[in-house]
Design a protein around this motif. Structure first.
Motif, PDB file in Angstrom:
ATOM      1  N   PRO A 128      -1.256   1.487   2.148  1.00 44.29           N
ATOM      2  CA  PRO A 128      -0.260   2.570   1.815  1.00 44.29           C
ATOM      3  C   PRO A 128      -1.610   3.864   2.048  1.00 44.29           C
ATOM      4  N   ILE A 129      -1.182   4.964   2.287  1.00 44.88           N
ATOM      5  CA  ILE A 129      -2.066   6.147   2.378  1.00 44.88           C
ATOM      6  C   ILE A 129      -2.732   6.382   1.003  1.00 44.88           C
ATOM      7  N   VAL A 130      -2.041   6.089  -0.068  1.00 48.29           N
ATOM      8  CA  VAL A 130      -2.924   6.160  -1.426  1.00 48.29           C
ATOM      9  C   VAL A 130      -4.094   5.308  -1.614  1.00 48.29           C
ATOM     10  N   GLU A 131      -3.994   4.183  -1.047  1.00 49.44           N
ATOM     11  CA  GLU A 131      -5.095   3.186  -0.980  1.00 49.44           C
ATOM     12  C   GLU A 131      -6.058   3.721  -0.008  1.00 49.44           C
ATOM     13  N   LEU A 132      -5.978   4.001   1.132  1.00 50.60           N
ATOM     14  CA  LEU A 132      -6.607   4.365   2.139  1.00 50.60           C
ATOM     15  C   LEU A 132      -7.381   5.555   1.564  1.00 50.60           C
ATOM     16  N   SER A 133      -6.815   6.691   0.877  1.00 48.66           N
ATOM     17  CA  SER A 133      -7.544   7.746   0.173  1.00 48.66           C
ATOM     18  C   SER A 133      -8.509   7.168  -0.629  1.00 48.66           C
ATOM     19  N   HIS A 134      -8.262   6.385  -1.626  1.00 46.68           N
ATOM     20  CA  HIS A 134      -9.026   5.665  -2.314  1.00 46.68           C
ATOM     21  C   HIS A 134     -10.267   4.943  -1.971  1.00 46.68           C
ATOM     22  N   LYS A 135      -9.840   4.280  -0.722  1.00 46.39           N
ATOM     23  CA  LYS A 135     -10.885   3.586  -0.112  1.00 46.39           C
ATOM     24  C   LYS A 135     -12.246   4.464   0.684  1.00 46.39           C
ATOM     25  N   THR A 136     -11.453   5.600   1.185  1.00 49.39           N
ATOM     26  CA  THR A 136     -12.167   6.389   1.972  1.00 49.39           C
ATOM     27  C   THR A 136     -13.015   7.362   1.025  1.00 49.39           C
ATOM     28  N   GLY A 137     -12.422   8.023  -0.149  1.00 46.54           N
ATOM     29  CA  GLY A 137     -12.851   8.845  -1.124  1.00 46.54           C
ATOM     30  C   GLY A 137     -12.665  10.124  -0.459  1.00 46.54           C
ATOM     31  N   LEU A 138     -11.541  10.323   0.380  1.00 48.31           N
ATOM     32  CA  LEU A 138     -10.948  11.456   1.013  1.00 48.31           C
ATOM     33  C   LEU A 138      -9.788  11.787   0.233  1.00 48.31           C
ATOM     34  N   ALA A 139      -9.550  13.258  -0.358  1.00 45.22           N
ATOM     35  CA  ALA A 139      -8.396  13.731  -0.709  1.00 45.22           C
ATOM     36  C   ALA A 139      -7.276  13.412   0.195  1.00 45.22           C
ATOM     37  N   LYS A 140      -6.219  13.243  -0.630  1.00 42.91           N
ATOM     38  CA  LYS A 140      -4.800  12.752   0.221  1.00 42.91           C
ATOM     39  C   LYS A 140      -4.618  14.155   1.098  1.00 42.91           C
ATOM     40  N   THR A 146       7.023   3.209   7.475  1.00 46.52           N
ATOM     41  CA  THR A 146       7.522   3.262   6.094  1.00 46.52           C
ATOM     42  C   THR A 146       7.356   1.610   5.536  1.00 46.52           C
ATOM     43  N   ASP A 147       7.276   1.593   4.279  1.00 46.10           N
ATOM     44  CA  ASP A 147       7.072   0.437   3.762  1.00 46.10           C
ATOM     45  C   ASP A 147       8.355  -0.115   3.486  1.00 46.10           C
ATOM     46  N   PRO A 148       8.464  -1.423   4.007  1.00 45.60           N
ATOM     47  CA  PRO A 148       9.845  -1.910   3.980  1.00 45.60           C
ATOM     48  C   PRO A 148      10.467  -2.305   2.714  1.00 45.60           C
ATOM     49  N   THR A 149       9.432  -2.361   1.619  1.00 47.67           N
ATOM     50  CA  THR A 149       9.934  -2.543   0.368  1.00 47.67           C
ATOM     51  C   THR A 149      10.326  -1.404  -0.628  1.00 47.67           C
ATOM     52  N   ASP A 150       9.513  -0.345  -0.239  1.00 45.64           N
ATOM     53  CA  ASP A 150       9.616   1.035  -0.777  1.00 45.64           C
ATOM     54  C   ASP A 150       9.648   2.322   0.369  1.00 45.64           C
ATOM     55  N   ARG A 151      10.655   2.614   0.557  1.00 46.33           N
ATOM     56  CA  ARG A 151      11.003   3.694   1.765  1.00 46.33           C
ATOM     57  C   ARG A 151       9.947   4.837   1.470  1.00 46.33           C
ATOM     58  N   ARG A 152       9.962   5.010   0.145  1.00 39.08           N
ATOM     59  CA  ARG A 152       9.221   6.595  -0.170  1.00 39.08           C
ATOM     60  C   ARG A 152       7.748   6.192   0.235  1.00 39.08           C
ATOM     61  N   GLN A 153       6.945   5.130   0.567  1.00 41.49           N
ATOM     62  CA  GLN A 153       5.708   4.915   0.573  1.00 41.49           C
ATOM     63  C   GLN A 153       5.430   4.667   2.039  1.00 41.49           C
ATOM     64  N   LEU A 154       4.458   5.408   2.857  1.00 38.79           N
ATOM     65  CA  LEU A 154       4.113   5.272   4.008  1.00 38.79           C
ATOM     66  C   LEU A 154       2.834   4.276   4.272  1.00 38.79           C
ATOM     67  N   ARG A 155       2.822   3.469   5.377  1.00 39.67           N
ATOM     68  CA  ARG A 155       1.701   2.665   5.517  1.00 39.67           C
ATOM     69  C   ARG A 155       0.973   3.067   6.778  1.00 39.67           C
ATOM     70  N   ILE A 156      -0.276   2.927   6.666  1.00 38.07           N
ATOM     71  CA  ILE A 156      -1.187   3.336   7.793  1.00 38.07           C
ATOM     72  C   ILE A 156      -1.325   2.082   8.684  1.00 38.07           C
ATOM     73  N   VAL A 157      -1.129   2.143   9.867  1.00 37.86           N
ATOM     74  CA  VAL A 157      -1.252   0.834  10.815  1.00 37.86           C
ATOM     75  C   VAL A 157      -2.277   1.402  12.076  1.00 37.86           C
ATOM     76  N   LEU A 158      -3.101   0.333  12.571  1.00 34.90           N
ATOM     77  CA  LEU A 158      -3.680   0.604  13.596  1.00 34.90           C
ATOM     78  C   LEU A 158      -2.927   0.123  14.794  1.00 34.90           C
ATOM     79  N   THR A 159      -3.541   0.988  15.971  1.00 35.17           N
ATOM     80  CA  THR A 159      -2.806   0.590  17.019  1.00 35.17           C
ATOM     81  C   THR A 159      -3.961  -0.231  17.867  1.00 35.17           C
TER      82      THR A 159
END
Length: 147
Positions: free
Chosen positions: A52-64, A84-97
């Motif tokens: 999730p973008i929130v987790e990525l923000s936390h791990k990178t130290g970058l503001a959302k 979109t997260d399949p279990t929570d459509r409000r949450q975006l997930r970041i995926v590598l190509t």
């Protein structure tokens, strides 16, 4: 506590110089698909993809807000996608190509070269002690920011 210290100033100067050198090394290795700041995001995703973008923000130290604009550019460059997260459509997930996954080893080579520059002349014990201190400073700042 000592009244005059330069730790924060030195960390800031180190960060500035490290960024310039890192950009130069990326260029020397022919890596033009991303810059150093984007590499920090990719580094986290190479460790743990599809987060999730929130987790990525936390791990990178970058503001959302900062992260969102960087992710826009990286998505346009074909380095990642947002799903979109399949279990929570409000949450975006970041995926590598696949494109960004192929760049992982080259980035690791650049990082190894940076580590050699960082720790030139240090013993293993000094490196461990130094990183312990940096982790303590980081944790102090995280606790203060969250309080």
């Amino acid at each position: 506590m000592i009244s005059k210290t330069n730790g924060g100033f030195l960390i800031s100067q180190i960060k500035q110089r490290q960024s310039r050198i890192f950009e130069r090394i990326l260029s020397e290795h022919g890596i033009q698909e991303f810059n150093g700041a984007q590499g920090r995001i990719l580094f986290v995703l190479w460790q743990s993809d599809n987060i999730p973008i929130v987790e990525l923000s936390h791990k990178t130290g970058l503001a959302k807000t900062t992260l969102t604009s960087m992710l826009d550019r990286m998505e346009n460059a074909g380095l990642l996608s947002r799903t979109t997260d399949p279990t929570d459509r409000r949450q975006l997930r970041i995926v590598l190509t696949e494109k960004s996954k192929r760049l992982n080893q080259e980035y690791l080579n650049v990082s190894a070269q940076m580590n050699e520059l960082f720790y030139d002349g240090f013993t293993d014990e000094e490196i461990q002690q130094f990183e312990t201190y940096l982790n303590r400073i980081h944790e102090n700042l995280v606790q203060h920011e969250e309080s």
